[in-house]
Design a protein around this motif. Structure first.
Motif, PDB file in Angstrom:
ATOM      1  N   ILE A 123      42.947  74.625  92.333  1.00 11.33           N
ATOM      2  CA  ILE A 123      43.140  73.272  91.809  1.00 11.33           C
ATOM      3  C   ILE A 123      44.028  72.522  92.789  1.00 11.33           C
ATOM      4  N   GLU A 124      43.582  71.346  93.220  1.00 16.26           N
ATOM      5  CA  GLU A 124      44.338  70.536  94.173  1.00 16.26           C
ATOM      6  C   GLU A 124      45.522  69.868  93.477  1.00 16.26           C
ATOM      7  N   ALA A 125      46.650  69.869  94.132  1.00 14.61           N
ATOM      8  CA  ALA A 125      47.856  69.255  93.576  1.00 14.61           C
ATOM      9  C   ALA A 125      47.712  67.737  93.513  1.00 14.61           C
ATOM     10  N   VAL A 126      48.238  67.176  92.438  1.00 13.35           N
ATOM     11  CA  VAL A 126      48.300  65.725  92.279  1.00 13.35           C
ATOM     12  C   VAL A 126      49.754  65.396  91.962  1.00 13.35           C
ATOM     13  N   MET A 127      50.333  64.501  92.758  1.00 14.47           N
ATOM     14  CA  MET A 127      51.721  64.091  92.553  1.00 14.47           C
ATOM     15  C   MET A 127      51.747  62.669  92.030  1.00 14.47           C
ATOM     16  N   ASP A 128      52.437  62.471  90.920  1.00 12.55           N
ATOM     17  CA  ASP A 128      52.658  61.126  90.407  1.00 12.55           C
ATOM     18  C   ASP A 128      53.929  60.588  91.031  1.00 12.55           C
ATOM     19  N   VAL A 129      53.891  59.354  91.472  1.00 12.14           N
ATOM     20  CA  VAL A 129      55.065  58.715  92.055  1.00 12.14           C
ATOM     21  C   VAL A 129      55.852  58.107  90.900  1.00 12.14           C
ATOM     22  N   VAL A 130      56.986  58.719  90.598  1.00 10.23           N
ATOM     23  CA  VAL A 130      57.808  58.301  89.466  1.00 10.23           C
ATOM     24  C   VAL A 130      58.710  57.134  89.854  1.00 10.23           C
ATOM     25  N   ASP A 131      59.223  57.171  91.083  1.00 12.59           N
ATOM     26  CA  ASP A 131      60.142  56.137  91.571  1.00 12.59           C
ATOM     27  C   ASP A 131      59.790  55.848  93.023  1.00 12.59           C
ATOM     28  N   LYS A 132      59.205  54.668  93.277  1.00  9.50           N
ATOM     29  CA  LYS A 132      58.786  54.327  94.640  1.00  9.50           C
ATOM     30  C   LYS A 132      59.963  54.097  95.572  1.00  9.50           C
ATOM     31  N   VAL A 133      61.022  53.492  95.079  1.00 10.20           N
ATOM     32  CA  VAL A 133      62.185  53.217  95.924  1.00 10.20           C
ATOM     33  C   VAL A 133      62.910  54.516  96.266  1.00 10.20           C
ATOM     34  N   GLY A 134      63.141  55.340  95.275  1.00 11.76           N
ATOM     35  CA  GLY A 134      63.829  56.615  95.492  1.00 11.76           C
ATOM     36  C   GLY A 134      62.923  57.708  96.015  1.00 11.76           C
TER      37      GLY A 134
END
Length: 154
Positions: A123-134
């Motif tokens: 299964i390919e990893a999927v990363m959600d961007v929680v904080d674009k600035v940080g």
């Protein structure tokens, strides 16, 4: 007496110039983008160059290579202030600022050894961007918050 220094870097005929990389991050950008010169392309790297906008910056020029969307997403995580300049016939034909998307697929590996993306399930990893600035990412499958500086590339 003041000394003036001038950065002399050859123009490229065709390829990509990555400018405004955070100082000291140029080699990490090369590693993340898997640019090593083995394909025969000429690579120019300038580290800790004086900058008017920021105190210092790194610059990378790669002849005969154009970045793909996945490359741009990697760059947005590693060097969020970077600009990508596409050069053809010695002329700037496109200038892009990098920006983090809301999710990043297949580029980074989750650091959690128990995550399903690190199993034999493929299964390919999927990363959600929680904080674009940080620049804070979270694995969609195991919810581990990931340290941008410690990310491993797929």
């Amino acid at each position: 007496m003041l000394e003036q220094s001038e950065l002399l870097v050859r123009r490229i005929r065709e390829g990509t110039v990555i400018d405004h990389i955070d100082e000291g991050m140029g080699l990490k950008v090369l590693d993340a983008l898997r640019i090593d010169g083995r394909d025969g392309s000429l690579i120019t790297i300038a580290l800790n160059v004086p900058s008017g906008k920021y105190k210092k910056k790194d610059i990378i020029k790669v002849e005969d290579k154009f970045l793909k969307d996945d490359d741009t997403n990697k760059l947005a995580v590693i060097a969020p202030k970077a600009t990508i300049n596409m050069i053809k016939n010695y002329r700037l034909v496109e200038k892009r600022r990098v920006s983090l998307p809301s999710e990043i697929d297949r580029i980074f590996l989750c650091s959690n050894p128990d995550c399903i993306t690190n199993s034999t399930e493929r299964i390919e990893a999927v990363m959600d961007v929680v904080d674009k600035v940080g620049r804070i990412l979270k694995c969609r499958y195991c919810s581990r918050t990931l340290d941008v500086d410690g990310l491993k590339y797929n």
